[in-house]
Structure formats: structure tokens, C-alpha cells
Design an enzyme around this catalytic site. Structure first.
Site, PDB file in Angstrom:
ATOM      1  N   SER A 130       0.823  -1.210   0.000  1.00 45.85           N
ATOM      2  CA  SER A 130       0.000   0.000   0.000  1.00 45.85           C
ATOM      3  C   SER A 130       0.856   1.259   0.000  1.00 45.85           C
ATOM      4  O   SER A 130       0.348   2.340  -0.264  1.00 45.85           O
ATOM      5  CB  SER A 130      -0.867   0.039   1.258  1.00 45.85           C
ATOM      6  OG  SER A 130      -1.675  -1.083   1.334  1.00 45.85           O
TER       7      SER A 130
ATOM      8  N   HIS B 222      -0.925  -2.611  -7.275  1.00 47.23           N
ATOM      9  CA  HIS B 222      -1.690  -2.303  -6.074  1.00 47.23           C
ATOM     10  C   HIS B 222      -3.184  -2.468  -6.349  1.00 47.23           C
ATOM     11  O   HIS B 222      -3.815  -1.590  -6.950  1.00 47.23           O
ATOM     12  CB  HIS B 222      -1.351  -0.867  -5.633  1.00 47.23           C
ATOM     13  CG  HIS B 222      -1.966  -0.462  -4.344  1.00 47.23           C
ATOM     14  ND1 HIS B 222      -2.249   0.845  -4.029  1.00 47.23           N
ATOM     15  CD2 HIS B 222      -2.369  -1.185  -3.278  1.00 47.23           C
ATOM     16  CE1 HIS B 222      -2.793   0.896  -2.822  1.00 47.23           C
ATOM     17  NE2 HIS B 222      -2.875  -0.324  -2.351  1.00 47.23           N
TER      18      HIS B 222
ATOM     19  N   GLU C  33      -3.459   0.182  -9.269  1.00 48.67           N
ATOM     20  CA  GLU C  33      -2.452   1.239  -9.348  1.00 48.67           C
ATOM     21  C   GLU C  33      -1.132   0.542  -9.707  1.00 48.67           C
ATOM     22  O   GLU C  33      -0.688  -0.356  -8.984  1.00 48.67           O
ATOM     23  CB  GLU C  33      -2.361   1.923  -7.968  1.00 48.67           C
ATOM     24  CG  GLU C  33      -1.858   3.339  -7.974  1.00 48.67           C
ATOM     25  CD  GLU C  33      -1.877   3.954  -6.557  1.00 48.67           C
ATOM     26  OE1 GLU C  33      -1.872   3.215  -5.551  1.00 48.67           O
ATOM     27  OE2 GLU C  33      -1.863   5.190  -6.477  1.00 48.67           O
TER      28      GLU C  33
HETATM   29  P1  NAD Z   1      -3.617  -9.630   6.001  1.00 49.73           P
HETATM   30  O1  NAD Z   1      -3.129  -9.375   7.370  1.00 49.73           O
HETATM   31  O2  NAD Z   1      -5.070  -9.954   5.765  1.00 49.73           O
HETATM   32  O3  NAD Z   1      -2.777 -10.831   5.319  1.00 49.73           O
HETATM   33  C1  NAD Z   1      -1.375 -10.899   5.339  1.00 49.73           C
HETATM   34  C2  NAD Z   1      -0.987 -12.352   5.125  1.00 49.73           C
HETATM   35  O4  NAD Z   1       0.449 -12.418   4.951  1.00 49.73           O
HETATM   36  C3  NAD Z   1      -1.325 -13.249   6.330  1.00 49.73           C
HETATM   37  O5  NAD Z   1      -2.104 -14.361   5.903  1.00 49.73           O
HETATM   38  C4  NAD Z   1       0.049 -13.716   6.817  1.00 49.73           C
HETATM   39  O6  NAD Z   1       0.045 -15.058   7.331  1.00 49.73           O
HETATM   40  C5  NAD Z   1       0.873 -13.614   5.532  1.00 49.73           C
HETATM   41  N1  NAD Z   1       2.316 -13.587   5.752  1.00 49.73           N
HETATM   42  C6  NAD Z   1       3.021 -12.972   6.723  1.00 49.73           C
HETATM   43  N2  NAD Z   1       4.340 -13.237   6.581  1.00 49.73           N
HETATM   44  C7  NAD Z   1       4.470 -14.020   5.486  1.00 49.73           C
HETATM   45  C8  NAD Z   1       5.578 -14.635   4.828  1.00 49.73           C
HETATM   46  N3  NAD Z   1       6.819 -14.495   5.278  1.00 49.73           N
HETATM   47  N4  NAD Z   1       5.339 -15.391   3.733  1.00 49.73           N
HETATM   48  C9  NAD Z   1       4.073 -15.580   3.273  1.00 49.73           C
HETATM   49  N5  NAD Z   1       2.999 -15.017   3.865  1.00 49.73           N
HETATM   50  C10 NAD Z   1       3.189 -14.255   4.941  1.00 49.73           C
HETATM   51  O7  NAD Z   1      -3.189  -8.350   5.145  1.00 49.73           O
HETATM   52  P2  NAD Z   1      -3.868  -7.739   3.807  1.00 49.73           P
HETATM   53  O8  NAD Z   1      -4.890  -6.739   4.198  1.00 49.73           O
HETATM   54  O9  NAD Z   1      -4.232  -8.856   2.893  1.00 49.73           O
HETATM   55  O10 NAD Z   1      -2.634  -6.920   3.215  1.00 49.73           O
HETATM   56  C11 NAD Z   1      -1.610  -7.549   2.454  1.00 49.73           C
HETATM   57  C12 NAD Z   1      -0.862  -6.495   1.647  1.00 49.73           C
HETATM   58  O11 NAD Z   1      -1.785  -5.830   0.767  1.00 49.73           O
HETATM   59  C13 NAD Z   1      -0.206  -5.401   2.497  1.00 49.73           C
HETATM   60  O12 NAD Z   1       0.997  -5.014   1.880  1.00 49.73           O
HETATM   61  C14 NAD Z   1      -1.241  -4.287   2.442  1.00 49.73           C
HETATM   62  O13 NAD Z   1      -0.678  -3.028   2.674  1.00 49.73           O
HETATM   63  C15 NAD Z   1      -1.723  -4.425   1.006  1.00 49.73           C
HETATM   64  N6  NAD Z   1      -3.052  -3.855   0.720  1.00 49.73           N
HETATM   65  C16 NAD Z   1      -4.060  -3.953   1.636  1.00 49.73           C
HETATM   66  C17 NAD Z   1      -5.307  -3.421   1.347  1.00 49.73           C
HETATM   67  C18 NAD Z   1      -6.445  -3.551   2.328  1.00 49.73           C
HETATM   68  O14 NAD Z   1      -7.480  -2.916   2.123  1.00 49.73           O
HETATM   69  N7  NAD Z   1      -6.308  -4.362   3.355  1.00 49.73           N
HETATM   70  C19 NAD Z   1      -5.542  -2.786   0.114  1.00 49.73           C
HETATM   71  C20 NAD Z   1      -4.502  -2.730  -0.822  1.00 49.73           C
HETATM   72  C21 NAD Z   1      -3.259  -3.255  -0.500  1.00 49.73           C
END
Ligand code: NAD
Length: 282
Positions: A118, A139, A151
Site C-alpha cells: 500500500s 496495487h 495502481e
Molecule cells: P492480512 O493481514 O489480511 O494478510 C497478510 C498475510 O500475509 C497473512 O495471511 C500472513 O500469514 C501472511 N504472511 C506474513 N508473513 C508471510 C511470509 N513471510 N510469507 C508468506 N505469507 C506471509 O493483510 P492484507 O490486508 O491482505 O494486506 C496484504 C498487503 O496488501 C499489504 O501489503 C497491504 O498493505 C496491502 N493492501 C491492503 C489493502 C487492504 O485494504 N487491506 C488494500 C490494498 C493493498
């Protein structure tokens, strides 16, 4: 191999990305350190596909084919066959740097390594690999199966070839790519997070309740979701992580995370994913 992708991190974004690509015919390997997260992701994808079938936007046959195209793994070496790896692990710079160094070792030569970060610098992530020309930001927005935007963030060394391939892939899965440069928070979160943060300050200072803040923004500004409901959807931990990147990268105190937001995260109130944030769920 061209139609095989790997998704690293099977949380709320990873499962949405896997869902979207599998539905468009790609073979998808979902990788997560947590077997529980993989099981939850599979269940979420099945439930979301069922909802699409009920709505009539996806046929039962396409749903079954999509489910069958997704495999799961807990080790990163399972990304070796993919032409494109999309990393969607937690928003932690050190974690992403380590993951990209490792992905660079295990992924096929020439494979594109994309991050769904993000806010973290794509240029810096790319510097942890020996293929910075093949590293890019892809993104997606939450929830991935319904949101149109991707994005596309070019790091300093990202090649035209990598950018064109990713733009074309985004279109192939039905999204609209928009190219932006690599600065903290890119465009989406540089504009969105200060608004969310300000909404939290309104609650902390007693200006209004969360319901009132969200009603003002929905009814007055025509936002489909109020900023606090949106923060709960994004994850309050992710919101703090993004604000920290904006604050550190741009050096302006206007980006410092509201103390109330930090307090909620410290309490484990992370929003929808922990069933409690500014609102309670389920
Ligand atoms: P989340 O907490 O739902 O999921 C993260 C996952 O990553 C978890 O299942 C965790 O077990 C896994 N993980 C952690 N360490 C790991 C590793 N070493 N190898 C493999 N997997 C691993 O988080 P999310 O909301 O899905 O966010 C994920 C990414 O997407 C982040 O970078 C976030 O900034 C980005 N993002 C989030 C949103 C949102 O609305 N939540 C929107 C756009 C982008």
C-alpha cells in the site's frame, strides 16, 4: 508457465487476487507461512464465488474451474513455476525486503516480481533483488474481485517491458490499470489515509461519534463508505503502517498516525478481520 502466477500472502488481499486471476483462467499458487491462513483463504474464495454464482455473474462451471485452478503451499520455492509473482504479505518493510530477496533466488529468470504494498517504496523493494527491472507495484483495491482499479507503480529501475506486461495482465483480469510514480503512499493512500486519520482525530477529540463522522462523509460527500468503516475494512494495523511510511518518507508531521488509531491497534482492535474496530462485526 505464462498463465501461472503465484500469490504470496493469503490474507484478505491475497485471497482476492487469487480469486480474480483463477476466474480469468490463470493457474494460481497461493503461498502463506500459515496453513490456517491458506485454509481460511480457500473457504473465503469459495464463499465469494458462491455469492457471484447466486448473483448470476459467474456460472457454476466457471466457479468450479476457478477453484480447481488454485493450489496452496507454505514454502516460497513453490513460486518457481510462475511467470508473475504477486506479493501480498503483511505491510512490513523488513518482511517484504526479505521476501523479495528470497523470491529473487527461487523465481524463474525473467519472472516479474510484483508487490501489492500500500505504501512501501517499490524502488527499495527492488534493490533487494538482482532483477530490479522486473520488480513493480501492482496495487489492487479491497475487495479485489469487485474493485476496478490497479495502481501500477514503476520503481526507478522498472523496465518498460515489465510495465507493459503488468498493464496488459491487469486488463486481462478485467481491471483498469493507472500508472503512477514511486513516492510514499503512491496516489491512492497519500490521498486516502490523511482523510481516514483526520476522521479518527474527530472521534478522539469528541467532535462526533464514528457513526456521525461516516454519515457526514456518505451523505454529504457521496462516499459509498464512511472513512471509519473503510478503515475497518482496510485493517487498522495496515492503516497505521501506511501512515508510518508516509510520515517517515515525506517527513511532514501532518501524516503522523492519530494516537487513538495506535491505541486500537495495541488493543488488537484491527477492524473487520478481528471483528472489532470502530464498529463491531459478526
Ligand atoms: P492480512 O493481514 O489480511 O494478510 C497478510 C498475510 O500475509 C497473512 O495471511 C500472513 O500469514 C501472511 N504472511 C506474513 N508473513 C508471510 C511470509 N513471510 N510469507 C508468506 N505469507 C506471509 O493483510 P492484507 O490486508 O491482505 O494486506 C496484504 C498487503 O496488501 C499489504 O501489503 C497491504 O498493505 C496491502 N493492501 C491492503 C489493502 C487492504 O485494504 N487491506 C488494500 C490494498 C493493498
Amino acid at each position: 508457465m505464462a498463465d501461472r502466477i503465484a500469490v504470496v500472502g493469503a490474507g484478505q488481499m491475497g485471497n482476492g487476487i487469487a480469486h480474480t486471476f483463477a476466474l480469468k483462467g490463470f493457474a494460481v499458487t497461493m503461498i502463506d507461512v500459515s496453513a490456517d491462513a491458506l485454509a481460511r483463504a480457500r473457504a473465503t474464495i469459495a464463499a465469494n464465488l458462491d455469492r457471484q454464482v447466486k448473483k448470476g455473474t459467474v456460472s457454476a462451471g466457471d466457479r468450479d474451474a476457478a477453484v480447481a485452478r488454485i493450489t496452496e503451499a507454505t514454502d516460497l520455492s513453490s513460486a518457481a513455476e510462475a511467470a508473475l509473482v504477486i506479493e501480498a504479505a503483511s505491510e512490513d518493510p523488513a518482511l517484504k525486503f526479505r521476501l523479495f530477496a528470497e523470491l529473487d533466488r527461487v523465481a524463474a529468470p525473467g519472472a516479474i516480481l510484483a508487490s501489492n504494498t500500500s505504501s512501501i517504496s517499490i524502488t527499495e523493494i527492488a534493490a533487494h533483488t538482482r532483477r530490479p527491472d522486473c520488480v513493480i507495484g501492482m496495487h489492487f483495491m479491497n475487495p479485489v474481485p469487485v474493485m476496478e482499479l490497479v495502481e501500477v507503480i514503476r520503481g526507478l529501475a522498472t523496465s518498460d517491458g515489465t510495465t507493459n506486461t503488468v498493464v496488459e495482465l491487469a486488463r486481462r483480469v478485467g481491471k483498469t490499470p493507472v500508472e503512477v510514480r514511486d513516492y510514499p503512499g503512491f496516489v491512492s493512500n497519500r490521498v486516502l489515509l490523511p482523510m481516514i486519520n483526520e476522521a479518527v482525530y474527530c472521534v478522539m477529540e469528541g467532535v462526533a461519534t464514528p457513526e456521525a463522522v461516516d454519515s457526514v462523509m456518505k451523505l454529504g460527500m457521496n462516499h459509498p463508505l464512511g472513512p471509519l468503516a473503510l478503515a475497518d475494512l482496510i485493517g487498522l494495523d495496515t492503516c497505521v503502517a501506511i501512515l508510518d511510511v508516509l510520515h517517515a518518507g515525506l517527513g511532514d508531521p501532518k501524516y503522523r498516525a492519530c494516537p487513538l488509531l495506535r491505541k486500537y491497534v495495541a488493543a488488537g482492535w484491527l477492524g473487520r478481520k478481528s471483528k472489532r474496530g470502530f464498529y463491531t462485526y459478526g
